[in-house]
Design a protein around this motif. Structure first.
Motif, mmCIF file in Angstrom:
data_model
loop_
_atom_site.group_PDB
_atom_site.id
_atom_site.type_symbol
_atom_site.label_atom_id
_atom_site.label_comp_id
_atom_site.label_asym_id
_atom_site.label_seq_id
_atom_site.Cartn_x
_atom_site.Cartn_y
_atom_site.Cartn_z
ATOM 1 N N ARG A 67 -19.204 63.887 -8.497
ATOM 2 C CA ARG A 67 -19.984 64.549 -9.546
ATOM 3 C C ARG A 67 -19.862 63.777 -10.859
ATOM 4 N NH1 ARG A 67 -21.721 69.853 -8.730
ATOM 5 N NH2 ARG A 67 -21.105 70.752 -6.724
ATOM 6 N N GLY A 68 -18.632 63.295 -11.136
ATOM 7 C CA GLY A 68 -18.441 62.497 -12.342
ATOM 8 C C GLY A 68 -19.217 61.193 -12.292
ATOM 9 N N LEU A 69 -19.245 60.552 -11.122
ATOM 10 C CA LEU A 69 -19.995 59.308 -10.980
ATOM 11 C C LEU A 69 -21.490 59.552 -11.146
ATOM 12 C CD1 LEU A 69 -18.194 57.579 -7.972
ATOM 13 C CD2 LEU A 69 -17.823 57.271 -10.422
ATOM 14 N N LEU A 70 -21.967 60.692 -10.649
ATOM 15 C CA LEU A 70 -23.380 61.029 -10.813
ATOM 16 C C LEU A 70 -23.719 61.211 -12.291
ATOM 17 C CD1 LEU A 70 -26.086 61.712 -9.498
ATOM 18 C CD2 LEU A 70 -25.335 64.096 -9.345
ATOM 19 N N ALA A 71 -22.804 61.847 -13.029
ATOM 20 C CA ALA A 71 -23.030 62.018 -14.462
ATOM 21 C C ALA A 71 -23.048 60.669 -15.173
ATOM 22 C CB ALA A 71 -21.941 62.912 -15.060
ATOM 23 N N LEU A 72 -22.164 59.747 -14.746
ATOM 24 C CA LEU A 72 -22.161 58.417 -15.348
ATOM 25 C C LEU A 72 -23.446 57.666 -15.029
ATOM 26 C CD1 LEU A 72 -18.510 57.154 -14.730
ATOM 27 C CD2 LEU A 72 -19.558 57.716 -16.916
ATOM 28 N N ASP A 73 -23.925 57.826 -13.810
ATOM 29 C CA ASP A 73 -25.121 57.106 -13.412
ATOM 30 C C ASP A 73 -26.338 57.588 -14.190
ATOM 31 O OD1 ASP A 73 -26.226 55.082 -11.778
ATOM 32 O OD2 ASP A 73 -27.112 56.610 -10.483
ATOM 33 N N ASN A 74 -26.341 58.873 -14.569
ATOM 34 C CA ASN A 74 -27.427 59.418 -15.384
ATOM 35 C C ASN A 74 -27.085 59.254 -16.858
ATOM 36 O OD1 ASN A 74 -28.775 60.246 -13.053
ATOM 37 N ND2 ASN A 74 -27.717 62.204 -13.022
ATOM 38 N N ALA A 75 -26.746 58.013 -17.225
ATOM 39 C CA ALA A 75 -26.260 57.739 -18.581
ATOM 40 C C ALA A 75 -27.368 57.927 -19.610
ATOM 41 C CB ALA A 75 -25.713 56.320 -18.656
ATOM 42 N N ALA A 76 -26.943 58.316 -20.830
ATOM 43 C CA ALA A 76 -27.888 58.481 -21.927
ATOM 44 C C ALA A 76 -28.341 57.117 -22.427
ATOM 45 C CB ALA A 76 -27.221 59.280 -23.050
ATOM 46 N N GLU A 77 -29.352 57.123 -23.278
ATOM 47 C CA GLU A 77 -29.862 55.877 -23.844
ATOM 48 C C GLU A 77 -28.765 55.191 -24.655
ATOM 49 O OE1 GLU A 77 -33.570 54.311 -26.638
ATOM 50 O OE2 GLU A 77 -33.285 56.441 -26.222
ATOM 51 N N GLY A 78 -28.633 53.892 -24.509
ATOM 52 C CA GLY A 78 -27.567 53.159 -25.189
ATOM 53 C C GLY A 78 -26.305 53.071 -24.366
ATOM 54 N N MET A 79 -26.325 53.631 -23.159
ATOM 55 C CA MET A 79 -25.182 53.586 -22.250
ATOM 56 C C MET A 79 -25.588 52.843 -20.972
ATOM 57 S SD MET A 79 -22.533 55.480 -23.438
ATOM 58 C CE MET A 79 -22.162 56.891 -24.487
ATOM 59 N N VAL A 80 -24.667 52.034 -20.458
ATOM 60 C CA VAL A 80 -24.886 51.336 -19.192
ATOM 61 C C VAL A 80 -23.760 51.715 -18.242
ATOM 62 C CG1 VAL A 80 -25.052 49.108 -18.031
ATOM 63 C CG2 VAL A 80 -26.068 49.402 -20.301
ATOM 64 N N ALA A 81 -24.112 52.327 -17.112
ATOM 65 C CA ALA A 81 -23.105 52.662 -16.104
ATOM 66 C C ALA A 81 -22.810 51.414 -15.285
ATOM 67 C CB ALA A 81 -23.610 53.783 -15.198
ATOM 68 N N ALA A 82 -21.524 51.149 -15.047
ATOM 69 C CA ALA A 82 -21.133 49.932 -14.323
ATOM 70 C C ALA A 82 -19.929 50.216 -13.435
ATOM 71 C CB ALA A 82 -20.799 48.813 -15.306
ATOM 72 N N PRO A 83 -19.898 49.619 -12.250
ATOM 73 C CA PRO A 83 -18.747 49.798 -11.359
ATOM 74 C C PRO A 83 -17.623 48.840 -11.714
ATOM 75 C CG PRO A 83 -20.382 48.438 -10.267
ATOM 76 C CD PRO A 83 -20.975 48.822 -11.607
ATOM 77 N N VAL A 84 -16.401 49.273 -11.453
ATOM 78 C CA VAL A 84 -15.241 48.383 -11.573
ATOM 79 C C VAL A 84 -15.138 47.618 -10.258
ATOM 80 C CG1 VAL A 84 -12.738 48.259 -11.856
ATOM 81 C CG2 VAL A 84 -14.067 49.963 -13.137
ATOM 82 N N ILE A 85 -15.217 46.280 -10.333
ATOM 83 C CA ILE A 85 -15.244 45.479 -9.108
ATOM 84 C C ILE A 85 -13.964 44.686 -8.896
ATOM 85 C CG2 ILE A 85 -17.741 45.282 -9.118
ATOM 86 C CD1 ILE A 85 -17.415 42.449 -10.234
ATOM 87 N N ALA A 86 -13.121 44.552 -9.900
ATOM 88 C CA ALA A 86 -11.888 43.772 -9.728
ATOM 89 C C ALA A 86 -10.845 44.228 -10.739
ATOM 90 C CB ALA A 86 -12.151 42.274 -9.892
ATOM 91 N N ARG A 87 -9.593 44.171 -10.262
ATOM 92 C CA ARG A 87 -8.471 44.533 -11.131
ATOM 93 C C ARG A 87 -7.203 43.938 -10.542
ATOM 94 N NH1 ARG A 87 -7.469 50.618 -13.512
ATOM 95 N NH2 ARG A 87 -6.042 50.032 -15.193
ATOM 96 N N GLU A 88 -6.541 43.089 -11.276
ATOM 97 C CA GLU A 88 -5.348 42.426 -10.772
ATOM 98 C C GLU A 88 -4.133 43.331 -10.944
ATOM 99 O OE1 GLU A 88 -4.914 38.696 -12.679
ATOM 100 O OE2 GLU A 88 -6.830 37.896 -11.949
ATOM 101 N N SER A 89 -3.295 43.385 -9.911
ATOM 102 C CA SER A 89 -2.096 44.228 -9.990
ATOM 103 C C SER A 89 -1.147 43.740 -11.079
ATOM 104 C CB SER A 89 -1.383 44.228 -8.630
ATOM 105 O OG SER A 89 -1.052 42.902 -8.229
ATOM 106 N N ALA A 90 -1.084 42.412 -11.297
ATOM 107 C CA ALA A 90 -0.186 41.875 -12.326
ATOM 108 C C ALA A 90 -0.665 42.232 -13.727
ATOM 109 C CB ALA A 90 -0.070 40.356 -12.179
#
Length: 245
Positions: free
Chosen positions: A82-105
């Motif tokens: 539900r939270g992701l759906l709200a992010l995807d329906n972002a308001a004007e001036g907002m860009v929804a984007a997925p996190v694709i990488a994150r280093e453990s270090a």
């Protein structure tokens, strides 16, 4: 007499071979019955080890626990979607984007997004997750963006404590909780106070939720500081909103 003497060795050979005849008969029986006799024998011998009423109750209890755990996980997944759906329906001036990488270090330092300048994201843009601000865009490519988190050791952000109307500097420590530094000695800040972006900010939208004061060190010289718990779960983020300028 000679005929009788010859028959004795033959009888002895027959007597010595009877185990083999018995084995052949048993194998023939197994073949004809397709192993049914062995299955019945195994069931009879193993019956004392079958679960009794207590063991059955333990199994039912374990199954109930597993079902409850699955239900809780489904509820969490439902809330997250539900939270992701709200992010995807972002308001004007907002860009929804997925996190694709994150280093453990560098878990508390940065993360990488699956959208970049082609989607309108630029360096310095604020990055929001469910709950509040988590960082700013540090670099971009046409298809990706790297975010410097508020918890990064190099992060410095001017923030505001609305209740006492005080400015402070939020400093990342490379851990889950950044530190809030003040200039004045008597701030009146206390645990539970809300932290937001400054209403005078020109780099980020004003009054964005940042976190909550967790503890205050009033004895620090020359001015007190505080430990801040960010309102967004920085350790578990898979989608964000980028506030484009």
């Amino acid at each position: 007499m000679p005929g009788r003497i010859l028959r004795v060795p033959a009888l002895q050979k027959l007597a010595a071979a009877w185990p083999w005849w018995l084995l052949l008969i048993a194998l023939g029986g197994v073949r004809l019955s397709k192993g049914a006799g062995f299955s019945d024998a195994y069931a009879l011998l193993s019956r004392p080890f079958w679960p009794g009423s207590a063991q059955s109750e333990w199994l039912r209890s374990a199954q109930r626990t597993d079902n409850q755990a699955r239900l809780v996980q489904l509820e969490r997944d439902n809330q997250r979607l539900r939270g992701l759906l709200a992010l995807d329906n972002a308001a004007e001036g907002m860009v929804a984007a997925p996190v694709i990488a994150r280093e453990s270090a560098g878990w508390w330092h940065q993360l990488e997004l699956g959208k970049g300048s082609a989607a309108g994201i630029g360096v310095g843009d604020g990055v929001l997750a469910p709950g509040g601000l988590i960082g700013r865009v540090a670099s971009v490519t046409p298809s990706t963006a790297r975010v410097a988190l508020l918890t990064d050791g190099a992060s410095r952000l001017g923030v505001w404590v609305p209740r006492v109307q005080r400015h402070g500097l939020l400093v990342g420590l490379g851990t889950a909780r950044p530190r809030l530094q003040f200039i004045e000695k008597d701030t009146g800040v206390r645990p539970g106070d809300l932290i937001t972006t400054s209403p005078a900010s020109t780099l980020l939208p004003p009054n964005l939720t940042v976190g909550v004061v967790q503890s205050v060190n009033d004895q620090l010289v020359p001015a007190p500081d505080a430990v801040v718990q960010l309102s967004a779960p920085v350790d578990a983020i898979d989608w964000v909103q980028v506030v484009t300028r």
